[in-house]
Design a protein around this motif. Structure first.
Motif, PDB file in Angstrom:
ATOM      1  N   THR A  32      -1.952   3.681  11.698  1.00 23.84           N
ATOM      2  CA  THR A  32      -1.550   3.978  13.071  1.00 23.84           C
ATOM      3  C   THR A  32      -2.108   2.960  14.065  1.00 23.84           C
ATOM      4  O   THR A  32      -1.508   2.750  15.114  1.00 23.84           O
ATOM      5  N   ALA A  33      -3.212   2.311  13.747  1.00 23.04           N
ATOM      6  CA  ALA A  33      -3.751   1.275  14.628  1.00 23.04           C
ATOM      7  C   ALA A  33      -2.774   0.114  14.757  1.00 23.04           C
ATOM      8  O   ALA A  33      -2.705  -0.542  15.804  1.00 23.04           O
ATOM      9  N   GLY A  34      -1.994  -0.128  13.730  1.00 28.13           N
ATOM     10  CA  GLY A  34      -1.012  -1.202  13.757  1.00 28.13           C
ATOM     11  C   GLY A  34       0.103  -0.956  14.753  1.00 28.13           C
ATOM     12  O   GLY A  34       0.734  -1.909  15.228  1.00 28.13           O
ATOM     13  N   ILE A  76      -4.138  13.165   4.813  1.00 25.47           N
ATOM     14  CA  ILE A  76      -3.053  13.102   5.784  1.00 25.47           C
ATOM     15  C   ILE A  76      -1.783  12.996   4.958  1.00 25.47           C
ATOM     16  O   ILE A  76      -1.648  12.086   4.137  1.00 25.47           O
ATOM     17  N   ALA A  77      -0.873  13.931   5.117  1.00 24.34           N
ATOM     18  CA  ALA A  77       0.378  13.931   4.359  1.00 24.34           C
ATOM     19  C   ALA A  77       1.514  13.501   5.278  1.00 24.34           C
ATOM     20  O   ALA A  77       1.594  13.934   6.422  1.00 24.34           O
ATOM     21  N   VAL A  78       2.394  12.636   4.757  1.00 20.83           N
ATOM     22  CA  VAL A  78       3.497  12.093   5.543  1.00 20.83           C
ATOM     23  C   VAL A  78       4.778  12.240   4.738  1.00 20.83           C
ATOM     24  O   VAL A  78       4.794  11.964   3.529  1.00 20.83           O
ATOM     25  N   GLN A  79       5.840  12.676   5.408  1.00 25.73           N
ATOM     26  CA  GLN A  79       7.141  12.757   4.738  1.00 25.73           C
ATOM     27  C   GLN A  79       8.247  12.368   5.705  1.00 25.73           C
ATOM     28  O   GLN A  79       8.080  12.402   6.914  1.00 25.73           O
ATOM     29  N   PRO A 105      -8.023   9.734   5.637  1.00 26.43           N
ATOM     30  CA  PRO A 105      -8.113   9.553   7.088  1.00 26.43           C
ATOM     31  C   PRO A 105      -8.323   8.085   7.487  1.00 26.43           C
ATOM     32  O   PRO A 105      -7.759   7.628   8.478  1.00 26.43           O
ATOM     33  N   ALA A 106      -9.085   7.324   6.702  1.00 25.72           N
ATOM     34  CA  ALA A 106      -9.309   5.911   7.020  1.00 25.72           C
ATOM     35  C   ALA A 106      -8.015   5.108   6.882  1.00 25.72           C
ATOM     36  O   ALA A 106      -7.715   4.251   7.720  1.00 25.72           O
ATOM     37  N   ALA A 107      -7.239   5.378   5.850  1.00 26.79           N
ATOM     38  CA  ALA A 107      -5.964   4.679   5.664  1.00 26.79           C
ATOM     39  C   ALA A 107      -4.992   5.040   6.780  1.00 26.79           C
ATOM     40  O   ALA A 107      -4.266   4.181   7.289  1.00 26.79           O
TER      41      ALA A 107
END
Length: 62
Positions: free
Chosen positions: A53-55, A29-32, A46-48
């Motif tokens: 996102t659960a938070g 999963i890439a985030v910018q 994916p687990a991280a």
């Protein structure tokens, strides 16, 4: 290497404070930052990503 295809968050504010997420690479999963698309890209498993996102749900209930 395959190129990430980033999509802006549907929760983006009108002031442009948001992130973009790419889900097109299996296992990553890439985030910018949408304001710095040429900057750093955070790579998550994916687990991280699921833990991150659960938070959001917990924070909204406080």
């Amino acid at each position: 290497m395959t190129e990430f295809h980033f999509v802006k968050s549907s929760y983006s504010s009108t002031s442009g404070e948001c992130i973009e997420v790419a889900l097109n690479i299996p296992g990553t999963i890439a985030v910018q930052d949408s304001k710095s698309t040429g900057g750093a890209v955070l790579h998550l498993t994916p687990a991280a990503w699921a833990a991150f996102t659960a938070g959001f749900g917990r924070a909204a209930r406080r």
